[in-house]
Design a protein around this motif. Structure first.
Motif, PDB file in Angstrom:
ATOM      1  N   PHE B 672       0.721  -1.303   0.129  1.00  0.00           N
ATOM      2  CA  PHE B 672      -0.109  -0.007  -0.030  1.00  0.00           C
ATOM      3  C   PHE B 672       0.817   1.377  -0.042  1.00  0.00           C
ATOM      4  O   PHE B 672       0.270   2.344  -0.124  1.00  0.00           O
ATOM      5  N   LEU B 675       0.375   4.184  -2.252  1.00  0.00           N
ATOM      6  CA  LEU B 675      -0.704   5.045  -1.920  1.00  0.00           C
ATOM      7  C   LEU B 675      -0.512   6.239  -1.192  1.00  0.00           C
ATOM      8  O   LEU B 675      -1.216   7.215  -0.857  1.00  0.00           O
ATOM      9  N   TYR B 676       0.420   6.124  -0.215  1.00  0.00           N
ATOM     10  CA  TYR B 676       0.686   6.987   0.782  1.00  0.00           C
ATOM     11  C   TYR B 676       2.116   7.808   0.426  1.00  0.00           C
ATOM     12  O   TYR B 676       2.818   8.038   1.139  1.00  0.00           O
ATOM     13  N   GLY B 678       2.806  10.683  -0.435  1.00  0.00           N
ATOM     14  CA  GLY B 678       2.771  11.985  -0.201  1.00  0.00           C
ATOM     15  C   GLY B 678       2.632  13.004  -1.223  1.00  0.00           C
ATOM     16  O   GLY B 678       2.655  14.078  -1.020  1.00  0.00           O
ATOM     17  N   VAL B 679       2.381  12.375  -2.307  1.00  0.00           N
ATOM     18  CA  VAL B 679       1.813  13.429  -3.502  1.00  0.00           C
ATOM     19  C   VAL B 679       0.223  13.733  -3.109  1.00  0.00           C
ATOM     20  O   VAL B 679      -0.696  12.745  -3.255  1.00  0.00           O
ATOM     21  N   TYR B 683      -3.264  11.125  -3.731  1.00  0.00           N
ATOM     22  CA  TYR B 683      -4.224  10.897  -2.414  1.00  0.00           C
ATOM     23  C   TYR B 683      -5.678  11.364  -2.910  1.00  0.00           C
ATOM     24  O   TYR B 683      -6.562  10.514  -2.769  1.00  0.00           O
TER      25      TYR B 683
END
Lengths: 515, 707
Positions: B672, B675-676, B678-679, B683
């Motif tokens: 995952f 998915l995180y 930071g962009v 998100y």
């Protein structure tokens, strides 16, 4: 129901002003505090924190004294007694959160001014605005509890959210802080758009914006073959929009970055104030479709069910991997939202009471833990690595004890307050037949012990690394004081769970009788 | 010899008649809450003083004052006590409810349940507590700068917990007090925490008590499960009219409660902690490990007697365990050389008598013996403490002799003699009557097994007299000779350090109390009045209400005419036999340990030289190797299992399974993680995708035919 009725808002605002004294007090206090922060006099600037705390406490007392449930019922508030519980509760915990912020000021500048080494610079004196924004946000939550229609709900929610965006932005002047604020703002706007779409569909399905009229319309639809797709879609989109506020799956993505980017006291605020707002919003909106009588449309229950399981599991799993304490706390707050969603999915009055109590227990624990974590800092910023806690038991035994108590309460260890919150949610969900959710909750609690143990073990057992730069002590005593007060409350309040439970149960009494 | 009518009740005869009078709510007695609050306040104050490193005797005097006030309060309650039991509500406490019936709620208020049994117990607990605290103000003075405040904090915590245990209005408060006295006992046994043996003894006491406490906790759980309440006032009403077809677990309740009682009162297999508990300061041994705390088990059974009456077999078990423990401990006591250890084994033995009494149905006898025992045993321990205090920790009776001839120890010696006579149940001493109540119930019983236990008890009384006077004749009589113990600080010639007024006063008052403890029996015998202790039992849970007393009195009258033992009434027979055994034991001790001390050694050698029984003296001295057997049977296998499990845990579970599972969240996390990233845009897309998925699912279910 095909013809749309004209939008009607409650006719007499004067009726409702009587319910809003606490909010008015907070708004006035916010102005005063903002001005005080601009003063050249150091003592006046120094009084900003105490004045805000007093204002919040006073608004809580005012909410107890004024705001009668009868007046609220007359004004058409769906859960007339809800404010009786939520406003004082939010005020109490918000006072603690404000105290945690007590340490949040440009301490280096203040010290320099004290030594006459620097001149007062209003652009750097962010303390006044900061507290003012927090007060606005708290006023928003209080307004929310007496919302009678979707417009009020929307405005109040925005009053909660917008100041928090600013607080993240001005809390730190470095790049991560600004990045967090931008992410928070844009994603928040997107979630709000989803929610507004939901409102539009709700209006389309029922022809009204007022909660009682929407409820009547849904009631009529349910009696004749079920709520229409439009209504279900509206409820669903609204709920998903509100999921952003409570950091529930799939709207939780922002939380780790934002919580990490914000300064620690703001993280504490973020993990409590918007969450209360989100859950109150969910209760009000879903309350129109039979939340407490178990008559929610099946897709909504399924949504809550899936969201609860995913939120708990992803939150706890994510927290296991983190090195930053604030990021861990972000995931932990996601997990706690999942626990509370279990109560919402159970859909009984008892479960709703459990949720309202859980919010309280969660808030008290948050203040105790964050207050303890706020005692150390590094170069004016946060000390955010777990290793920074090492050796804290010697330098600050009080803060250490409170962090341990808070972590135990978050885990749900008896006899602390957090246990009773979890226990009540579990029993009510079990009574409602949601055995699978209960199992998920218990397993997730077990998993969560793994990372809460790091909060306990690191300050108590670990020795600081001699090569690392040592952390500094937060010059303000307010956070540790708040931490001790709320940490002891974790121990003492369970003795009075009987009275607190009774109080919570009153909060949801009236609509149950009305049905 | 006509004694008071005995309540020699046979369990079988009084089933279903345990009608405890209904309790009345009496908020006007709320001042009794101070009996609970005062020791708590003094505990807090002493803790503060310990933290502030107060120098001086203030903590001691504060404790004495608060306990004394507590005693006065109990006296006042004794005077103003109404006939029936009362419930004094103090505050709300636990109150859970998750359904409509009794079995869906748990109520445990902070309240007191006061009947005569409560007052009776509190009278000697608070009275002796005050006197022993007074004694300790002087006894502990060498520790004034170090642990003085800590000691008195422990004593105050103990009294607080004991008060909660005795006066609490429900089983939960009793449990709280039960654990509280356990904690206080642990802290005070380990008071000299730099001494490894004291630390080991404290741990042993705590761990052995865990086993009993588990039983008590399970018993309370089951009580709630079977009767739906743990409030005494409701519980005993229900137990008086038990539901015909209760759940089968009901039968387990008395056995589980009994296990708790055996742990706390050092009975049966769980007695091993008490002798080691003598590592604590002597006032602690006197107060906690002789007079009060160890009688908590007797109190528990007396308090919950209505529950035991529902299961007569349980009482038989109590009788057997009590009788056998009395005998067993006496045999060990005969071979010990440390004065406090002899008294510790005698405590176990005497507690065995009390349980025997409870099991035989004479709660009156058991409580009377508890009462007399509290005084004479406290007196014995306090005199032993005076010796220990004066001779730098010396308690070995081989190294002390003729203390009664040393100036400053005369009074101590005579009070030790008093205590010894009482412990030996010398004719017409208080313990003579109380022990007689218990043993005559056994000897005069219809049941053969109870008769056996009665005669065994009589024989044990002879052993008791022997080992008691073995100590007295060795240490206090004979030629003057002493060696100081290990705690000699001063250089040069050793001088015994005689006790001063606080210790002497306490010993004197408690000694006089021991004499007066017999007064109820004299009164009953010579003035033909009702025995005061029996009157204190009447109407309490211990006898299951007035109805049972009358029935028991009938039964007793029948017994005294019907059952002839050796041509006499059971009472007379027990008295005569008890006197013979007692005086016989004393005379043997007199010969072997005073008149011809060398005879004891030659007798020992003669026994050792005899085949088949040669091992006995050594085995008795080594406590029949029970500690070693427990070590081999329980500790070693546990230790081995622990290490095996540790190995498995470390090398198989941790290395393989846990790390495998542990890496799975991070694997999931890695899946995952994109998915995180930071962009912001990703998100937004992910969140929108989530919303889209949900809406698609909604549309799908609707197309499939609605919800």
């Amino acid at each position: 129901m095909t013809m749309l009725a004209p939008i009607t808002l409650a006719s007499s605002m004067a009726d409702r002003v009587g319910l809003l004294w606490p909010e008015l007090l907070l708004l006035i206090a916010a102005m005063v505090v903002a001005l005080m922060g601009l003063s050249k006099d150091r003592t006046i600037r120094g009084a900003v924190g105490p004045v805000s705390i007093l204002a919040v406490l006073a608004s809580g007392v005012l909410a107890l004294v004024t705001g009668g449930a009868e007046a609220a019922a007359a004004a058409g508030v769906p859960f007339p007694a809800l404010a009786q519980w939520l406003k004082p509760m939010v005020a109490l915990i918000a006072a603690g959160l404000m105290a945690v912020q007590g340490g949040f000021v440009d301490q280096a500048l203040e010290a320099a001014i004290g030594r006459n080494a620097a001149a007062f610079n209003p652009l750097r004196a962010i303390r006044g605005e900061f507290h003012a924004f927090a007060l606005f946000s708290i006023a928003g939550v209080m307004l929310l509890t007496t919302a009678t229609d979707l417009i009020w709900l929307f405005l109040a929610l925005e009053l909660v959210s917008l100041p928090t965006y600013v607080m993240v932005a001005i809390g730190r002047s470095d790049r991560p802080g600004l990045e967090a604020a931008v992410k928070y703002f844009f994603l928040g706007a997107m979630a709000t758009a989803v929610m507004l779409m939901g409102f539009a569909l709700l209006y389309g399905a029922t022809g009204s914006l007022q909660f009682d009229l929407i409820r009547n319309a849904f009631g009529a639809q349910a009696a004749s073959g079920g709520i229409a797709l439009l209504g279900v879609g509206g409820l669903m989109l609204t709920a998903i929009g509100l999921f952003f506020k409570i950091t529930a799956v799939p709207m939780h993505f922002y939380a780790p970055d934002v919580y990490e980017g914000a300064p620690l006291p703001v993280t504490a605020v973020l993990s409590f104030i918007p969450k209360v707002a989100g859950f109150v919003g969910l209760i009000l909106v879903l309350g129109t479709a039979g939340l407490t009588s178990g008559e929610l449309p099946k897709p909504i229950i399924a949504l809550l069910w899936m969201a609860a399981i995913l939120t708990m599991s992803l939150g706890n799993m994510g927290a296991l991997l983190q090195h930053s304490m604030k990021r861990t706390m972000a995931y932990s707050s996601i997990a706690h939202s999942g626990y509370m969603l279990v109560a919402l999915a159970a859909g009984t009055t008892d479960a709703l009471d459990a949720l309202l109590f859980y919010l309280f227990a969660y808030g008290v624990t948050t203040v105790a833990t964050f207050g303890g974590l706020a005692v150390i800092q590094r170069a004016g910023g946060d000390a955010d690595r777990f290793e920074d806690l090492a050796g804290l038991r010697r330098t600050n035994p009080w803060a250490t004890s409170m962090i341990v108590l808070g972590a135990l309460s978050f885990t749900g260890i008896p006899p602390l307050l957090g246990f009773f919150g979890k226990f009540w949610i579990l029993t009510s969900a079990f009574e409602a037949g949601q055995v699978a959710l209960c199992i998920f909750l218990v397993v997730n609690s077990l998993v969560s012990a793994r990372y809460y143990l790091r909060f306990m073990a690191t300050p108590v057992i670990a020795e600081p690394d001699s090569n690392a730069t040592p952390t500094e002590r937060n010059p303000s005593r307010a956070p540790v004081l708040a931490s001790v007060v709320f940490g002891l409350a974790l121990l003492i309040l369970p003795c009075f769970t009987g009275s607190i439970f009774g109080w919570v149960q009153q909060a949801t009494d009236a609509p149950a009788k009305a049905q | 010899m006509t004694l008071s009518p005995i309540t020699s009740m046979l369990p079988g005869t009084m089933l279903a008649s345990s009608d405890v009078p209904a309790a009345t709510i009496a908020p006007e007695f709320a001042w009794l809450g101070w009996a609970l609050a005062l020791p708590a306040i003094s505990a807090l104050a002493c803790t503060l003083m310990a933290l502030c490193k107060v120098k001086g005797k203030l903590p001691g005097w504060l404790t004495v004052a608060s306990l004394g006030t507590c005693f006065v309060l109990i006296l006042k309650a004794y005077q103003s006590m109404p006939e029936g039991p009362i419930v004094v509500p103090l505050a709300e406490w636990m109150s859970f409810s998750w359904g409509p019936s009794d079995f869906h709620s748990l109520q445990a208020a902070l309240e007191l349940y006061i009947d005569r049994l409560t007052i009776f117990w509190m009278l000697f607990v608070s009275g002796l507590g005050t006197l022993i605290a007074l004694y300790a103000t002087e006894y502990m003075e060498h520790d004034v700068k170090a642990g003085y405040a800590r000691f008195f904090a422990g004593v105050s915590i103990f009294l607080f917990a004991m008060t909660a245990l005795v006066m609490g209005g429900n089983l939960l408060l009793l449990y709280l007090g039960w654990e509280g006295v356990g904690l206080a006992s642990y802290m005070l046994i380990g008071y000299f925490f730099t001494r490894p043996s004291a630390v080991a003894a404290a741990k042993k006491a705590f761990i052995v008590n865990r086993i009993g406490d588990l039983g008590l906790a399970l018993g309370i759980f089951l009580t709630w499960r079977c009767y739906g309440t743990i409030e005494y006032s409701e519980l005993f009403q229900i137990a008086g009219n038990p539901p015909r077809d209760g759940p089968w677990e009901e039968a387990l309740i008395p056995y589980l409660l009994m296990l708790g009682a055996f742990g706390k009162s050092a009975q049966g297999p769980l007695y091993v902690w008490l002798p080691d508990a003598m590592e604590g300061p002597t006032p602690v041994s006197a107060l906690i490990h002789a007079a009060t705390m160890v009688t908590a088990g007797v109190f528990l059974i007396a308090r919950c007697y209505p529950l035991f009456l529902l299961q007569p077999d349980a009482l038989t078990v109590v009788a057997w365990i009590g009788g056998l423990t009395a005998f067993w401990a006496a045999t060990i006591g005969m071979a010990q050389y440390d004065m406090k250890r002899v008294w510790a084994y005698s405590t176990i033995s005497q507690l065995g008598y009390m349980f025997l009494g409870l099991g035989l149905g004479t709660t009156f006898g058991a409580c009377f013996h508890t009462f007399t025992h509290a005084f004479f045993k406290a007196c014995l321990f306090l005199t032993a403490g005076a010796v220990m205090h004066g001779f730098a920790g010396q308690l070995d009776i081989r190294k002390l002799s003729g203390l009664s001839k040393i100036p400053g120890f005369r009074m101590v010696s005579w009070f030790a003699l008093l205590g010894a006579l009482w412990l030996a149940a010398f004719p017409f001493s208080a313990a003579f009557f109380s022990k007689d109540e218990i043993l005559s119930a056994g000897v005069g019983s219809d049941r053969a097994d109870f008769q056996f236990l009665g005669w065994l008890g009589l024989f044990t009384a002879g052993l008791t007299a022997y080992y008691t006077f073995r100590v007295w004749f060795r240490a206090f009589a004979g030629p003057v000779h002493f060696e100081p113990g290990e705690e000699v600080h001063a250089h040069g010639e050793f001088h015994p350090h005689s006790p001063r007024w606080a210790m002497k006063l306490s010993i004197a008052i408690i000694g006089i109390g021991a004499v007066l403890a017999g007064y109820p029996a004299y009164e009953a015998m010579f003035l033909h009045k009702e025995n005061w202790v029996q009157w204190m039992m009447a109407g309490s849970t211990a006898v299951g209400g007035a109805g049972v007393v009358e029935q028991a009195a009938d039964h007793a009258a029948e017994a005294s005419s019907g059952h002839q033992v050796l041509g006499m009434s059971a009472h007379a027979a027990t008295s005569v036999a008890g006197s013979i055994f007692g005086i016989g034991g004393i005379l043997i001790a007199l010969y072997l340990h005073l008149i011809r001390r060398s005879a004891a050694d030659s007798l020992r050698r003669a026994i050792q030289a005899t085949p088949l029984i040669g091992w006995i003296p050594g085995a008795a001295e080594n406590k029949w190797y029970v500690d070693e057997i427990y070590n081999a049977v329980f500790c070693v296998p546990l230790w081995v299992t622990g290490h095996v499990l540790h190995f498995i845990d470390k090398h198989i579970l941790d290395a393989g399974v846990v790390d495998g599972i542990g890496s799975s969240p991070s694997l999931v996390g890695r899946v995952f993680r994109p998915l995180y990233g930071g962009v912001l845009q990703s998100y937004a897309v992910t969140m929108a995708g989530g919303v889209g998925l949900i809406l698609a699912w909604l549309a799908y279910t609707w197309l499939r035919g609605g919800f």
